[in-house]
Design an enzyme around this catalytic site. Sequence first.
Site, PDB file in Angstrom:
ATOM      1  N   GLY A 239       9.282  91.068  64.999  1.00 13.11           N
ATOM      2  CA  GLY A 239       9.010  91.219  63.574  1.00 13.11           C
ATOM      3  C   GLY A 239       7.571  91.215  63.132  1.00 13.11           C
ATOM      4  N   PRO A 274       8.915  90.915  70.563  1.00 14.10           N
ATOM      5  CA  PRO A 274       8.071  91.846  69.815  1.00 14.10           C
ATOM      6  C   PRO A 274       8.327  93.295  70.214  1.00 14.10           C
ATOM      7  CG  PRO A 274       6.830  90.925  71.628  1.00 14.10           C
ATOM      8  CD  PRO A 274       8.166  90.231  71.640  1.00 14.10           C
ATOM      9  N   GLY A 275       8.313  94.169  69.256  1.00 11.77           N
ATOM     10  CA  GLY A 275       8.446  95.600  69.530  1.00 11.77           C
ATOM     11  C   GLY A 275       7.255  96.335  68.960  1.00 11.77           C
ATOM     12  N   ARG A 312      10.766 108.031  60.022  1.00 13.50           N
ATOM     13  CA  ARG A 312      10.340 106.877  59.218  1.00 13.50           C
ATOM     14  C   ARG A 312       9.902 107.232  57.788  1.00 13.50           C
ATOM     15  NH1 ARG A 312       6.913 103.435  60.043  1.00 13.50           N
ATOM     16  NH2 ARG A 312       8.260 101.631  59.726  1.00 13.50           N
ATOM     17  N   CYS A 342      15.820 121.824  57.149  1.00 13.22           N
ATOM     18  CA  CYS A 342      16.331 122.279  55.854  1.00 13.22           C
ATOM     19  C   CYS A 342      16.815 121.115  54.997  1.00 13.22           C
ATOM     20  CB  CYS A 342      17.434 123.298  56.070  1.00 13.22           C
ATOM     21  SG  CYS A 342      16.784 124.737  56.909  1.00 13.22           S
ATOM     22  N   GLU A 343      15.901 120.282  54.600  1.00 16.72           N
ATOM     23  CA  GLU A 343      16.188 119.138  53.727  1.00 16.72           C
ATOM     24  C   GLU A 343      14.911 118.868  52.935  1.00 16.72           C
ATOM     25  OE1 GLU A 343      18.710 116.430  54.000  1.00 16.72           O
ATOM     26  OE2 GLU A 343      19.674 116.934  55.906  1.00 16.72           O
TER      27      GLU A 343
HETATM   28  N1  LLP Z   1      14.727  91.593  67.906  1.00 16.61           N
HETATM   29  C1  LLP Z   1      15.773  92.032  67.176  1.00 16.61           C
HETATM   30  C2  LLP Z   1      17.044  91.323  67.270  1.00 16.61           C
HETATM   31  C3  LLP Z   1      15.620  93.152  66.349  1.00 16.61           C
HETATM   32  O1  LLP Z   1      16.662  93.568  65.633  1.00 16.61           O
HETATM   33  C4  LLP Z   1      14.373  93.826  66.286  1.00 16.61           C
HETATM   34  C5  LLP Z   1      14.194  95.001  65.425  1.00 16.61           C
HETATM   35  C6  LLP Z   1      13.317  93.340  67.075  1.00 16.61           C
HETATM   36  C7  LLP Z   1      13.533  92.208  67.870  1.00 16.61           C
HETATM   37  C8  LLP Z   1      11.965  93.986  67.105  1.00 16.61           C
HETATM   38  O2  LLP Z   1      11.321  93.933  65.904  1.00 16.61           O
HETATM   39  P1  LLP Z   1       9.794  94.392  65.757  1.00 16.61           P
HETATM   40  O3  LLP Z   1       8.924  93.423  66.528  1.00 16.61           O
HETATM   41  O4  LLP Z   1       9.670  95.771  66.290  1.00 16.61           O
HETATM   42  O5  LLP Z   1       9.543  94.328  64.300  1.00 16.61           O
HETATM   43  N2  LLP Z   1      13.492 101.322  62.544  1.00 16.61           N
HETATM   44  C9  LLP Z   1      12.749 100.385  61.750  1.00 16.61           C
HETATM   45  C10 LLP Z   1      12.667  99.028  62.391  1.00 16.61           C
HETATM   46  C11 LLP Z   1      14.018  98.429  62.693  1.00 16.61           C
HETATM   47  C12 LLP Z   1      13.899  97.104  63.390  1.00 16.61           C
HETATM   48  C13 LLP Z   1      15.179  96.688  63.976  1.00 16.61           C
HETATM   49  N3  LLP Z   1      15.131  95.472  64.705  1.00 16.61           N
HETATM   50  C14 LLP Z   1      11.373 100.970  61.474  1.00 16.61           C
HETATM   51  O6  LLP Z   1      11.107 102.101  61.879  1.00 16.61           O
HETATM   52  O7  LLP Z   1      10.549 100.331  60.817  1.00 16.61           O
END
Ligand code: LLP
Length: 414
Positions: A239, A274-275, A312, A342-343
């Site tokens: 997050g 973390p992502g 996004r 086409c949107e």
């Molecule tokens: N752990 C869980 C259980 C999650 O559901 C997520 C993201 C993460 C970790 C990783 O979160 P991060 O560190 O990346 O914030 N598609 C959306 C984001 C969806 C996030 C879903 N869950 C976007 O493009 O902003």
Amino acid sequence: MHYFNLRDNRLFAEEVEVEKIVEKYGTPIYIYSSRTLKRHFHAFDSAFYSIPHITCFSVKCNSNLHVLKTLKEEGAGSDIVSGGELFKALKAGIDPKKIVFSGVGKQDHEIREALYADILMFNVESMQELEKINQIAISLNKKARISFRINPDVDPKTHPYISTGLKQNKFGIDINDAIYAYRTAKELKGIEPVGIDCHIGSQLTEISPFLEALDKLKYLYTELKELGINIQYLDLGGGLGITYKEEEPPHPKEFGEALSKSLAGYPLTLILEPGRVIAGNAGILVTKVIYTKNTSEKNFLIVDAGMNDLIRPSFYGSYHRIAEVKPSGRPIKKYDVVGPICESGDFLAKDRELPEVFAGEILCIFSTGAYGFVMSSQYNSRPRAAEVMVQGDEFFLIRQRETYRDLVYLEENV
Ligand code: LLP
């Protein structure tokens, strides 16, 4: 900090000129910087040096095998949400003992696969799921390590689509039901409760919601201890936000220090998922202007990347910085940068000020390493983009551009 910079008025990815990559592999194309991925991983991971922890990269944000392998080499585990992600994480060589499995809808076969792989733990999101995992574990003569994903009812102050820890969200179990859940789990033969988990949302730009959630989980940890339930892992999810435009998220160091301080003295291993903070600014999407079109209302730049390549902006109204790969210095104009789909919702930017751009020129869309390619589709029968990894002065294809063959091969001869 990332390694996409201008040099002699040309955009470079590390030591490689972006136009060189485009010449070889065409557009639209995702380009990742291996050095940036590693740098971000270490900045994050080392922030927790003073406490036991595991950094589990969130595979959903970028599941390219080569990205996963790059991070695995640096010591990353993974946070997965499907059998497919488990498959990819294992294929990338990630240690199953560093894999945690979240998600509200785990299916039987996915649970079985994770038990066979002997992953670290399931982050359980409902009592029905607990029961299912228990049954499957017993049938396989195994014990499943689990944590409950607790919904702490904390406001992450982010986009509603990516808030997950509020009472109205579908995720986790209500914190008020947690004691009952753990008591039940403790009695089940196929279950070993080892952790407490939460994930409150994505793209958070403040530390306080994390600390608020952590306080609630710590309180629960103490309550469980008194009941003889010994928790070893505390998973605080992912997050942490990044800068797309002017956001000023805390530096991972600050984040790590705050959490480590809060957990000092607790005999727990902290798990982080973390992502975006690792991959987001480690990738760009490069696109070519096909046409320009001026109406009485708008100037359009029609580019060859659409909402099927990067959803996004259409989906969340997200901002992504856009720049020329060869800055021209021409006078500024206001553009809607749109794709070929086409949107009317197919746009990458609206009312964006850019130096005047002409057909055939190349633009770069920044901060697209997370939730970029993974959310792409073949909508309008458009083959998906290619992906390239840059490493110093080298670059190589890490996913081929799809072809028309890929549009039909699962449909022919069925
Ligand atoms: N752990 C869980 C259980 C999650 O559901 C997520 C993201 C993460 C970790 C990783 O979160 P991060 O560190 O990346 O914030 N598609 C959306 C984001 C969806 C996030 C879903 N869950 C976007 O493009 O902003």
